[in-house]
Design a protein around this motif. Structure first.
Motif: not given
Length: 990
Positions: A422-423, A917-933
């Motif tokens: 899904g998604g 998981r965390f990030s202190l950097s403004a450039r390098w960020v790994v995070e979910p970006r997803c869309l469910v219709e």
């Protein structure tokens, strides 16, 4: 003017900080802690898990993840998706209902809570009347039916949560046509199950815990048929033909009933007890799924013989002549079946089981019913995590070799693709390949792909084969005895038991350029391994290192060392051990450093440290750091709790020493002593007046326990003797604030195998306040940290600047201090303990890239304190840049197992099974970006279509109207005795 210029400069720096630093907690890796409810949407192809802490987590295709948290500190008891919609409803154990939706915002979906509701009931009603025990999300998508502890069924309109009082079903209405002798003998008690008729969604089956089942017509508001069960009811399943019902009971039996319209039906058509006539445990949930050709699948949870297998957590699968009892190592929360086909109307595809400690998905289509290799929700804590190590920017060649070794280990998994998709995952491809290595109590090291949102298992290394342990190699729980009944088959990988706690991994260091791996354990063992793509049968050479160096009066009371196998051992492709260093005494290894260019590994324990040449397989250096008064370190971990007598004895010794010292320096001079004390107090007060946010750093006694424990080891090519000749060196820091520097003399490359590496003591520093040294960093002539071994040789870093002086940065628990080399003169310091009593726990060097300018980056020191705060400190000026609250003060495991990333990211444990998981950097960020219709409203219109049931879910049955709506199903758990399974059908218009 000077003030204004400085203000402008500060403003410019503040803007640059915003481009460099930004704190985000991005994603949670691993298996949710204490899961309590399961739900599934066949139309959205999303899995939902609720936890006892009030979290709700959604998973779809790999990379599609959502998380929500209820404001109430209450456990999630049930999760139900609304049919053909992107909404779901959760029931908490405080009896509140919550509506959630997946709302699109800026091109991605967000999980948001949009409403909450608590059933009120009639005025003056007792709490049991409105205590919800069963939920049915009606296939219309507009109604919720809520069964309660008092036996009533309330009808609520959604999404507005408006109670439709005229449609409520009371106990009196249900009992009106039940024989008096049945009602008098058996109180109906709570509503245990609610199910829709798969052929007519206006008919609902109500199951009561005492055994009565009632077929209720929602339009006529009356009972159609009563089924008078005599055993306590656990769950109900309405078969796809609409004319047959299965009910499971507390005595380990299940019954077949026929919907005839004749009222009442006093006994079932057939009653079966799958595992014999002896007393059995309850079958808490049962379902039967048809196939296009052949017999149906019968799947149920529990039913084991109480006396012999009452402690087993099993789900039985029966199909034709195949019968297996899937045996789990933790309690089963819930399960459902995924069906294949575009509209989920085909044969059963997979059985998904949520247990307390893992998610197991069984392939029902391939012979033998193998397990799927899960891309997420992997139980990181299969064996308890004891350490972690992160390596970024892995070279492609090493990455492929690790992948290949892992694939050879995974041949027993199903080869079909993951059944939940899904998604849409909209996150960009990871910019680099990252590995997270976790060490475990059972002696394994697991390699995880940490490049993106999913923490994917790649490869497992086991060190137990090197040693003799208590494990019987013939003891295999997967082996089935011929004709055994029940036919058990162990599934899942969660195993909380360790064959030998001495195998536990404490430190890991991987060189990504050479492929060498150093692994250190609980019993003083340090294994050196290298990558080999072929199977090897070899012995492991061992070297014993005596860290006490013959000290007299020593009596080790701790654990014995592990016995090395003398015979050749078969090692599969992957990392294979080739040499072992065994510390004596066999205490826990507390620090490790690997320099693969020099072929040296350094190690430290509570007794001292050493350097080992793993190319020549010989000792280079051994240094004892033990304080003779440190009885705890001498006697070992079995004596780490001091007795009252010993504590009193040491206290009296300290008092006696202080008195002797006082008499020596100030004989018969009490007035002078009082004057000194008064002056010290005045200085302390003056210091507090000058810096009210700071407090005085307290010196620690040299008699404190574990002062000789080695906290950090560091290899560096720097200046030790003079400012003209740089030389390889080893730096070591201890728990008592001592720092040792050794110069290393390496032979030329052509004579590396012939001449020995030599080590010479050069410097020794004792910090005044004796705070533990938690980190050491050498900065080159430009003020940049020295590159990693072989990094320059691979053209991945510029050579360190050898012109100008180098600097040594010493990070203790209480402050950061910068020394010039080679004179070791103090240059600058930053007190951290002075602020709110913080103490440094973990440190790491990271590069922070600008989010606006592509080619601008700064190095910084990331510091974690015991307050759970993260500080970024500039290098080489050691000035505070930013700080953020990250970990709760009470979270000891998160503090201990935090690992930092060179790009300003990091991981820490938020539970035994989850990394944040965390990030202190403004450039390098790994995070979910997803869309469910929202799913399509269309449905097949062919009148020849066969009826089908969409997906099975945990508590309520949902169906589709003949007009259009796609059906959704739900999973639920109230406690171990409350499971229900829903099933949804679509029928063509007749």
């Amino acid at each position: 003017m000077k003030r204004f210029r400085r203000h402008g400069h500060d403003s410019q720096r503040d803007r640059l900080k915003q481009e460099l630093f930004q704190f985000n907690k991005t994603v949670e890796h691993g298996f949710p802690h204490q899961p309590s409810a399961l739900g599934f949407s066949p139309s959205l192809e999303l899995l939902a898990i609720g936890t006892r802490s009030g979290a709700i987590k959604l998973y779809g295709a790999p990379g599609v993840e959502f998380m929500g948290l209820h404001d109430e500190n209450a456990a999630v008891m049930q999760v139900h998706f609304l049919p053909h919609q992107v909404e779901l409803v959760t029931l908490l154990d405080d009896n509140s209902l919550h509506m959630w939706t997946l709302r699109a915002h800026k091109g991605v979906s967000e999980l948001l809570e949009i409403g909450r509701f608590t059933l009120s009931g009639p005025p003056g009603a007792i709490p049991s009347v409105t205590r919800v025990t069963a939920v049915l999300a009606h296939s219309s998508g507009e109604l919720l039916l809520l069964g309660t502890e008092g036996g009533h069924v309330f009808v609520v309109e959604v999404p507005g949560f408006r109670e439709l009082e005229e449609n409520n079903i009371s106990v009196e209405d249900v009992q009106s046509r039940v024989p008096e002798e049945y009602v008098g003998r058996r109180n109906l008690e709570c509503v245990e199950a609610l199910q829709e008729n798969p052929l007519n969604p206006r008919q609902v089956l109500i199951g009561y815990s005492r055994g009565l089942m009632v077929l209720w017509d929602l339009d006529r508001r009356c009972a159609i048929q009563h089924f008078l069960g005599m055993q306590q009811l656990e769950s109900v399943w309405w078969m796809e033909d609409g004319g047959n019902i299965l009910s499971s009971h507390s005595d380990g039996s299940y019954c077949h009933w026929t919907v005839t319209g004749e009222d009442p039906q006093t006994e079932p058509d057939k009653q079966e007890t799958p595992y014999g006539s002896f007393p059995c445990k309850a079958i808490s949930k049962i379902l039967q799924v048809s196939t296009r050709q052949g017999p149906p699948f019968l799947i149920f949870n529990g039913g084991m013989p109480r006396a012999s297998y009452g402690d087993r957590h099993c789900i039985s699968v029966v199909h034709s002549k195949a019968h297996v009892a899937l045996d789990f190592t933790s309690r089963i929360i819930d399960f459902f079946v995924i069906r294949e086909g575009e509209h989920h109307k085909g044969d059963p595809s997979a059985l998904m089981v949520l247990a307390e400690e893992e998610l197991v998905v069984v392939d029902l289509q391939n012979e033998g019913w193998p397990v799927f290799h899960t891309p997420y929700l992997v139980p990181l804590h299969c064996s308890a995590i004891t350490c972690s190590h992160h390596v970024s920017a892995i070279p492609l060649k090493l990455w492929e070799r690790v992948q290949a070794a892992g694939k050879l280990q995974n041949t027993h998994y199903s080869r079909r693709p993951w059944p939940i998709n899904g998604g849409q995952n909209l996150a960009p491809d990871p910019p680099q390949r990252d590995l997270l290595l976790t060490g475990h109590e059972d002696g394994t090291v697991r390699f995880w792909d940490a490049s993106g949102v999913c923490l994917y298992p790649m490869y497992k290394l086991s060190t137990a084969a090197v040693f003799h342990t208590d494990t019987d190699p013939n003891d295999n729980m997967n082996q089935n005895t011929e004709g055994e009944w029940p036919p058990f088959r162990k599934v899942g990988c969660f195993d909380p038991y360790s064959d030998d706690p001495r195998l536990g991994i404490q430190k890991i260091h991987l060189c990504k350029y050479s492929g060498y791996l150093a692994v250190a354990g609980t019993a003083g063992q340090i294994l050196m391994l290298e990558m080999n793509d072929e199977l090897a049968c070899q012995t492991v050479e061992s070297t014993v290192v005596d860290l006490l160096q013959g000290q007299e009066g020593f009596r080790w009371k701790g654990q014995a060392r592990l016995d090395l196998r003398q015979e050749p051992v078969n090692f599969p492709p992957g990392f294979q051990p080739f040499t072992l260093v065994q510390c004596q005494p066999p205490a826990v290894v507390t620090a490790i450093a690997l320099h693969s260019e020099w072929k040296l590994v350094a190690f430290g324990t509570s007794h001292g440290f050493g350097v080992y040449d793993y190319q020549q397989k010989s000792n280079v250096l051994v240094k004892c750091t033990l304080n003779p008064s440190d009885q705890v370190a001498l006697e070992g971990p079995l004596s780490r709790v001091k007795s009252i007598k010993k504590s009193l004895r040491q206290s009296f010794r300290r008092i006696r020493r202080s008195r002797v010292s006082m008499h020596k320096h100030h004989p018969n001079n009490a007035a002078k002593l009082q004057e000194i004390n008064a002056r010290l107090e005045a200085e302390a007060l003056h210091e507090m007046e000058l810096a009210p946010v700071q407090r005085k750093i307290e010196a620690r006694s040299a008699d404190d326990s574990f002062t000789g424990l080695v906290r950090t080891l560091y290899f560096a090519d720097t200046f030790l003797n003079d400012s003209y000749h740089n030389t390889p060196a080893l730096w070591a820091g201890t728990n008592g604030g001592a720092i040792f520097a050794y110069m290393l003399r390496l032979p030329p490359v052509e004579r590396r195998m012939d001449d020995q590496v030599m080590a010479y003591p050069v410097k020794e520093i004792q910090l005044m306040h004796r705070a533990p040294v938690v980190g050491l960093v050498v900065l080159d002539g430009r003020g940049a940290p020295l590159p990693e071994p072989l990094e320059v040789a691979h053209d991945l870093s510029r050579s360190p600047e050898m012109q100008g002086y180098h600097q040594l940065l010493v990070i203790s628990e209480e402050q950061l201090k910068l020394f010039t080399l080679p004179k070791v003169s103090s240059k600058a310091k930053l007190k951290l303990t002075a602020v709110d009593g913080s103490r440094v726990r973990r440190v790491g060097v990271a590069w922070f890239g600008s989010s606006r300018v592509e080619d601008y980056a700064e190095s910084g020191l990331v510091v974690l304190t015991n307050q759970g705060d993260l500080h970024v400190i500039s290098l080489p000026s050691i000035k505070m840049q930013v700080h953020y609250p990250c970990i709760r003060k009470e979270d000891v495991s998160g503090d201990r197992l935090l690992c930092l990333h060179q790009t300003g990211q990091g991981f820490y444990l938020i539970s035994p099974s989850e990394f944040e998981r965390f990030s202190l950097s403004a450039r390098w960020v790994v995070e979910p970006r997803c869309l469910v219709e929202a799913p399509s409203q269309s449905r097949p219109t062919s009148p020849s279509s066969q009826p089908y049931r969409d997906q099975l879910d945990g508590a309520s049955t949902q169906h589709r109207y003949k007009s259009a709506r796609q059906v959704m199903e739900h999973a639920l758990l109230n406690d171990e005795s409350e499971y229900m399974r829903n099933q949804c059908d679509w029928l063509p218009t007749v």
